[in-house]
Design a protein around this motif. Structure first.
Motif, short mmCIF file in Angstrom:
data_model
loop_
_atom_site.label_atom_id
_atom_site.label_comp_id
_atom_site.label_asym_id
_atom_site.label_seq_id
_atom_site.Cartn_x
_atom_site.Cartn_y
_atom_site.Cartn_z
N PHE A 1 -2.18 -3.56 -10.84
CA PHE A 1 -3.56 -3.43 -11.30
C PHE A 1 -4.54 -3.83 -10.21
CE2 PHE A 1 -1.21 -3.66 -15.23
CZ PHE A 1 -1.88 -2.77 -16.05
N GLN A 2 -4.14 -4.88 -9.50
CA GLN A 2 -5.01 -5.42 -8.47
C GLN A 2 -5.35 -4.39 -7.40
OE1 GLN A 2 -3.13 -8.86 -6.93
NE2 GLN A 2 -5.06 -9.96 -6.61
N HIS A 3 -4.43 -3.47 -7.15
CA HIS A 3 -4.67 -2.50 -6.10
C HIS A 3 -5.23 -1.20 -6.62
CE1 HIS A 3 -2.21 -5.47 -4.03
NE2 HIS A 3 -2.86 -5.07 -2.96
N SER A 4 -5.66 -1.21 -7.86
CA SER A 4 -6.36 -0.04 -8.37
C SER A 4 -7.60 -0.52 -9.11
CB SER A 4 -5.44 0.74 -9.32
OG SER A 4 -6.22 1.58 -10.12
N THR A 5 -8.74 -0.32 -8.49
CA THR A 5 -9.99 -0.78 -9.10
C THR A 5 -10.18 -0.15 -10.48
OG1 THR A 5 -10.77 -0.53 -6.86
CG2 THR A 5 -12.39 -1.24 -8.49
N GLU A 6 -9.86 1.16 -10.57
CA GLU A 6 -10.07 1.85 -11.84
C GLU A 6 -9.26 1.19 -12.95
OE1 GLU A 6 -9.16 3.25 -9.05
OE2 GLU A 6 -10.39 5.00 -8.58
N ALA A 7 -7.99 0.91 -12.64
CA ALA A 7 -7.13 0.33 -13.67
C ALA A 7 -7.63 -1.05 -14.07
CB ALA A 7 -5.69 0.25 -13.17
N GLY B 1 0.78 -1.22 0.00
CA GLY B 1 0.00 0.00 0.00
C GLY B 1 0.82 1.28 0.00
N VAL B 2 2.16 1.16 -0.09
CA VAL B 2 2.99 2.37 -0.16
C VAL B 2 2.73 3.08 -1.48
CG1 VAL B 2 5.35 3.24 -0.21
CG2 VAL B 2 4.76 1.29 1.26
N LEU B 3 2.60 2.27 -2.51
CA LEU B 3 2.29 2.79 -3.84
C LEU B 3 0.78 2.64 -4.00
CD1 LEU B 3 3.52 3.76 -6.51
CD2 LEU B 3 3.65 1.39 -7.20
N ALA B 4 0.07 3.76 -4.03
CA ALA B 4 -1.39 3.65 -4.06
C ALA B 4 -1.98 4.92 -4.65
CB ALA B 4 -1.93 3.41 -2.65
N GLY B 5 -3.29 4.94 -4.71
CA GLY B 5 -4.01 6.14 -5.12
C GLY B 5 -3.86 6.44 -6.60
N THR B 6 -3.94 7.74 -6.92
CA THR B 6 -3.94 8.13 -8.33
C THR B 6 -2.63 7.78 -9.01
OG1 THR B 6 -3.36 10.29 -7.51
CG2 THR B 6 -5.62 10.00 -8.26
N VAL B 7 -1.52 7.86 -8.28
CA VAL B 7 -0.23 7.53 -8.90
C VAL B 7 -0.26 6.10 -9.42
CG1 VAL B 7 2.20 7.11 -8.44
CG2 VAL B 7 1.09 9.13 -7.51
N LEU B 8 -0.71 5.20 -8.56
CA LEU B 8 -0.77 3.80 -8.95
C LEU B 8 -1.70 3.61 -10.14
CD1 LEU B 8 0.02 0.88 -8.31
CD2 LEU B 8 -1.99 0.76 -6.86
N THR B 9 -2.87 4.26 -10.08
CA THR B 9 -3.84 4.12 -11.16
C THR B 9 -3.25 4.60 -12.49
OG1 THR B 9 -5.63 4.41 -9.62
CG2 THR B 9 -6.13 4.78 -11.93
N TRP B 10 -2.67 5.79 -12.47
CA TRP B 10 -2.14 6.33 -13.72
C TRP B 10 -0.97 5.52 -14.23
CZ3 TRP B 10 -4.67 8.98 -17.02
CH2 TRP B 10 -5.71 9.81 -16.59
N ALA B 11 -0.11 5.06 -13.31
CA ALA B 11 1.01 4.24 -13.75
C ALA B 11 0.50 2.95 -14.39
CB ALA B 11 1.93 3.92 -12.57
N ALA B 12 -0.51 2.34 -13.74
CA ALA B 12 -1.05 1.09 -14.28
C ALA B 12 -1.70 1.33 -15.63
CB ALA B 12 -2.05 0.49 -13.30
#
Lengths: 641, 498
Positions: A279-285, A214-225
């Motif tokens: 991907f798994q940790h970003s529902t949007e992605a 969960g260190v990498l999360a939120g919009t950053v994770l979504t956009w990266a994914a």
């Protein structure tokens, strides 16, 4: 346990084969020699043996992973170090098997198919490099290294699609493939940059770790994914970057088999699977992946319904099946998406090699000119039908098992996409058996009108006949795999190997689908599709023309490929960008920027000409002006001073 | 200390060769060519030796090595002061490498051979001088000398509107150097020193300046910006390239425009770190305009050479981006991009020259299908093209990638991530024009009029394979150069407070 040097060797063997063919064989050996093919086959055969060894080692290893030491590539400062390292886990092990098996079959087959082509050595050189790049890609343990191989896969397909570069259509198709996929690579690279900025690492394990904790999360994770997924959309020909794949059939047919089954397009699906914890940790992605996959599946299948070129039908079916894989990843996880990739690789390679075999006999890819080939080419016919049944999802062939899993997982999480997937099941069965009946059923319709109209090797030899054994044996091997590869997960062992799921008994698993309603529905839909194709293209109970006429607008929409090529090539690239924006920049550069430079120069010359008249050489005049100047100064000081 | 006198030898051997050719030797073409080859090969060999001997240990960060210092003009405190650090060493080696290769590329020149090689060798010395000088006066003199051989090489051995292009080049360059001279004089009157090291180390903040530091910064910058070139000062470049003879295009694109990037790092950023930080955003925006606008205009070109020339404008945008992102990695990337672009575009111009020479054609619309007729040139051209579009395993990828990660993670410029992403978009357009160019020239059905076109001969193969080898070496193992560059960049980063 496989030693790590052997793991490196898996992708280095084809590299050696490339180097030997490019720098030793090609300059020194005469073009008729088959030595380049033997070298490639030996190298990839070696990789296959090592991959099998690796697979069993990984199965035996704790957590299904073997550590491999890495090499330092570049160090800028203490914090910025890029390593070259390899991953050897279950995902990699499965992909290695897929790539080496399909590639080996394709190389053996090519011995027959490419025999006598003047570019024979060049062909095998690039085939080796292509296989090496894909093996490197699945082994890479960090994003930079992965991106390197990712681009090399694209480069090799550029050269292989454009293999017959003297044909303008081939050169166009190659360029299109490279540029369209590069558009996706732009997203991939942006994703890498974003991840690096926020985590300071390129290492895939570390990134997984950061996403899971969960260190990498939120919009950053979504956009990266999503950036990474953009790369996958390009490579795996997903909507809206699907346009390059149907044109990519301009390459030799065995190349298409490799591209469509195990390399290139598989790279995108693999990439999403490899980065799955993100991907798994970003529902949007994850939802994006599922939606794009689901849309692509039905969208491509609709175009496959109306194509007359056998390779185009297969190309759209690949896009559609890749959509299934994405849908499987997006709704079910790595095991489901990759299982479909695994099964699809064998039957799709078989279908393309079968199409190549048909072309070898008839000199054309146009199904309207074929027909009746089951009599002349029994092996090709039987294997092609097996692959078609498999892709249509008929129990107990491999396609049934993996497609079923995708559909079930879609049902659980994305009902709308589930309905699309079910319609696609029907369409798939229809277009595949439409191809089967048009190609192999009825009477022979004469093949290519101009036998030598095609470039390179693809010319026909009068009366159709079965291909040589060097071509049919790979077909048979792949047919066997298309029947049995799906059984790996009947017991749930594939899923368990990939990290989740339970195992159970074989017979229990084999008949388990019949206790549920969903498999029944999809089997019935597939059966209806086959039946409709039989009625329209074998028995002619229903006139294909009339049906086409009845749905004229739809037929045109599908046949013209939703006008995507026109939109991209004519409207956006040719007019909006090239003529419009870039043309405007060019005018601006010539007129305004350079015009200003020349204007300054001309201005200086002109003012020099004008001021020249002041230099008269008459002292009286100079004296007069001096006097006026002094008066002016006094005047200014007096009033303003 | 080892190597004392080596830099002088590297610097003045080409000039000595030029003098020998111009005034001493008999006017026999073969003698002149061999003399030119020897007098450029020895500096190359010495550069390679120095490159190998260069101290790469972390303690050597920022150290000047192989330094030579002699008092030159005592009243103004001017020294003959040479030396290399991690930044100038690779550029010196690149200049020596291309300096030797252009002699081979020019082997078939037979118009006024004696003059030609004399100017060519003098050109090499002047460019080397810019990279080796540590004294501002010497630097400026070398910077100015370079214009003279360029003028003659373009007007006499050029093609097309050569007089126009040559005079445009000269006037544009002198226009820039006028500002630069004003900048150097201001520096001198402010600090009383002409030593780049002293000024760089002490910084200007300690001394009461006669004019704002920003003004001096921009005076210097204009000269470098014209040379790099930075949008909108770029229009001299396509003209000069299009009309210059092949070897001169190679030198011009390969090393001459790198003087601009080098100057920016060495003088502007090192001496005015705070000013650079303050105005970096403007230069980053210009860099992105250069990348995208340059690529767009490149796409429209129909002249073979002009296309490559415009592509340089786009690629130099990445150098500017890397420099003014002002990060450690981005600066290393920018310096690597200078070296890489020198190799790649040098090769591209050499290949374009060869194709034009052998086919007597330069209009891209009239080419086609050459792959069958000239296979070796096609292969090498393709490699050069792929390196230019930044394909992994070539130097172009390593350089662009470092610029991208360096700029993206830089903290100096606001919104740098957005600008970097726009810059990355340039990579797609680059792929477009490079592949389209390859297709127009080499693919498609072979054309009759090019039957019997000569492919590369032994000499041509020698230089093109040499360049390909170095491009691949840097691409596969960039540490060969980045290990050196990072030592040169370290003190700059120290000044920037990073």
């Amino acid at each position: 346990m496989i030693p790590h040097q052997m793991v490196w060797l898996i992708f280095l063997l084809p590299l050696f084969s490339f180097v030997i063919i490019a720098f030793v064989v090609r300059p020194l050996v005469r073009p008729e020699s088959r030595i380049a093919g033997y070298i490639t086959i030996a190298a990839i055969g070696g990789s296959l043996a090592l991959s099998i060894w690796a697979l069993f080692s990984v199965m035996a290893a704790p957590h299904h992973e073997i550590p491999v030491p890495d090499i330092t590539w570049v160090v800028i400062e203490d914090g910025v170090t890029i390593h070259l390292g390899l991953i050897m886990d279950s995902l990699t092990a499965v992909m290695l098997i897929v790539v080496t098996v399909v590639s080996l079959m394709v190389q053996i087959y090519s011995q027959g198919y490419m025999h006598g082509d003047p570019g024979y050595h060049r062909y095998y050189a690039f085939m080796s490099l292509f296989t090496m790049s894909m093996l490197g890609l699945v082994l890479a343990d960090n994003l930079v290294f992965m991106f390197v191989f990712w681009e090399m896969v694209g480069l090799c397909s550029y050269f292989l699609i454009g293999f017959w570069f003297h044909k303008p259509s081939a050169a166009d198709a190659a360029k299109k493939a490279f540029i369209v996929t590069r558009l996706g690579d732009f997203g991939f690279l942006a994703g890498i940059l974003l991840l690096y900025l926020n985590t300071g690492t390129f290492d895939i394990h570390e990134l997984h770790e950061l996403a899971i904790t969960g260190v990498l999360a939120g919009t950053v994770l979504t956009w990266a994914a999503i950036g990474i997924f953009a790369g996958a959309v390009g490579k795996s020909a997903q909507f809206p970057l699907h346009v390059w794949l149907p044109d990519a059939m301009e390459g030799p047919t065995p190349v298409s088999a490799l591209i469509h089954a195990a390399t290139m397009v598989a790279a995108g699906v693999f990439l999403v699977a490899r980065m799955f914890p993100l991907f798994q940790h970003s529902t949007e992605a994850l939802t994006t992946v599922a939606i794009i996959g689901g849309i692509t599946a039905i969208f491509a299948a609709s175009m496959g319904l109306v194509m007359n070129d056998i390779k185009r039908v297969l190309a759209y079916s690949t896009i559609s099946q890749l959509g299934y894989m994405m849908l499987g990843l997006g709704t079910g996880g790595v095991a489901i998406g990759i299982f479909h990739l695994f099964n699809h690789a064998f039957f799709k390679a078989l279908l393309f090699l079968g199409a190549g075999s048909v072309n070898h006999a008839t000199g054309t890819f146009d199904m309207r000119l074929m027909g009746g080939l089951r009599k002349y080419m029994p092996w090709t016919y039987v294997t092609f039908v097996i692959a078609s049944l498999s892709i249509a999802g008929i129990w107990p062939l491999s396609g049934f098992w993996s497609k079923d899993e995708v559909v079930i997982s879609a049902f659980a999480s994305q009902p709308v996409l589930f309905y699309l997937a079910m319609i696609t099941v029907f369409m798939t069965a229809f277009y595949m058996f439409r191809a089967v009946f048009m190609t192999f059923g009825g009477e022979y319709r004469g093949g290519a009108p101009d036998a030598h109209g095609h470039g390179g090797q693809e010319s026909h030899h009068g009366q159709p006949h079965e291909s040589p054994r060097v071509m049919t044996i790979p077909l048979i091997i792949l047919a066997v795999l298309s029947i049995f590869s799906g059984l790996w997960n009947v017991t749930g062992h594939f899923g368990a190997f990939m990290g989740h799921g339970e195992t159970h008994g074989f017979l229990e698993g084999l008949f388990h689908p019949f206790t549920l309603s969903l498999p029944w529905i999809s089997l019935i839909l597939a059966g209806l599709g086959i039946l409709l194709a039989y009625a329209m293209y074998s028995k002619f109970w229903i006139s294909a023309e009339r049906v086409g006429g009845m749905f004229k607008p739809l037929h045109t929409l599908f046949y013209r490929k939703y006008w995507f090529d026109e939109l991209y090539e004519n409207i956006i690239v040719k007019n909006a960008l090239f003529r419009g924006l870039f043309g405007g920049f060019e005018q601006f550069d010539n007129k305004a920027v350079d015009g200003a430079v020349n204007g300054v120069a001309n201005g200086v010359i002109a003012s020099g000409r004008a001021i020249r008249y002041a230099q008269t050489g008459q002292l009286q005049l100079y004296g007069l002006f001096m006097g006026i100047g002094i008066l002016a100064i006094i005047f200014v000081i007096y009033f303003f001073g | 200390m080892i190597g004392s006198g080596y830099l002088t030898m590297i610097l003045f051997l080409p000039a000595a060769g030029a003098v020998l050719i111009a005034f001493v030797l008999s006017n026999r073409e073969q003698v002149i060519r061999w003399t030119a080859a020897i007098f450029t090969f020895v500096p190359l060999a010495l550069s390679v030796i120095l490159f190998a001997l260069f101290d790469r240990s972390p303690e050597a960060a920022g150290l000047i090595q192989f330094e030579e210092e002699v008092l030159w003009i005592a009243p103004i405190n001017a020294y003959y002061h040479l030396g290399v650090d991690g930044l100038s060493l690779p550029l010196m080696a690149l200049t020596a490498f291309l300096g030797f290769l252009v002699v081979l590329i020019s082997w078939k020149i037979n118009l006024r051979v004696r003059e030609y090689f004399a100017w060519l060798l003098l050109l090499e010395t002047s460019i080397l001088g810019v990279f080796l000088s540590l004294d501002l006066l010497l630097f400026f003199i070398m910077w100015e000398i370079e214009v003279i051989p360029m003028y003659f090489l373009i007007t006499i051995w050029g093609a097309g509107r050569k007089e126009y292009s040559a005079i445009k080049y000269v006037v544009y360059t002198l226009f820039g150097s006028a500002f630069m001279l004003a900048g150097i004089l201001s520096l001198y009157f402010t600090t009383g020193s002409l030593s780049m090291l002293e000024i760089g180390n002490q910084g200007l903040g300690l001394v009461q300046s006669i004019m704002p530091a920003a003004a001096i910064f921009f005076l210097l910058l204009i000269g470098f910006a014209i040379k790099l070139p930075v949008f909108p000062f770029h229009t001299w470049l396509p003209d000069a390239h299009t009309d210059a003879p092949t070897a001169v295009s190679v030198m011009l694109a390969g090393v001459l425009i790198k003087m601009g990037g080098y100057g920016m790092i060495r003088l502007c950023v090192t001496m005015f770190p705070t000013v650079a930080q303050q105005y970096a955003v403007i230069l980053v925006i210009l860099a992105i305009i250069g990348v995208l606008y340059g690529a767009a205009v490149t796409m429209r070109q129909t002249d073979f050479k002009r296309l490559i020339a415009y592509s340089s404008i786009s690629h130099m945008g990445y150098v500017l981006l890397g420099i003014f992102a002002l990060g450690r990695v981005s600066l290393v990337g920018a310096a690597l991009q200078m070296v890489s672009h020198g190799l790649v575009t040098g090769l591209l111009f050499a290949m374009v020259g060869l194709v034009m020479h052998n086919t007597h054609e330069r209009d891209l619309r009239k080419f086609g299908g050459l792959a069958r007729q000239i296979p070796v040139i096609t292969v090498v051209f393709s490699i050069a093209g792929l390196a230019s579009l930044g394909l992994p395993t070539t130097s172009g990828f390593a350089a662009e990638f470092l610029v991208f990660i360096g700029s993206y993670s830089s903290t100096t410029v606001p919104w740098i991530q957005g600008y970097t992403i726009l810059g990355v978009l340039g990579v797609v357009v680059t792929a477009g024009y490079i592949l389209w160019m390859l297709q127009r020239v080499f693919y498609g059905p072979p054309l009759e009029q090019y039957d019997g076109t000569a492919d590369a001969d032994v000499l041509e193969k020698a230089y093109m394979f040499a360049l390909v080898a170095v491009i691949m070496l840097v691409g596969i193992y960039p540490a060969v150069i980045t290990d050196v560059l990072k030592l040169g960049i370290a003190p700059v980063i120290g000044l920037l407070g990073g």
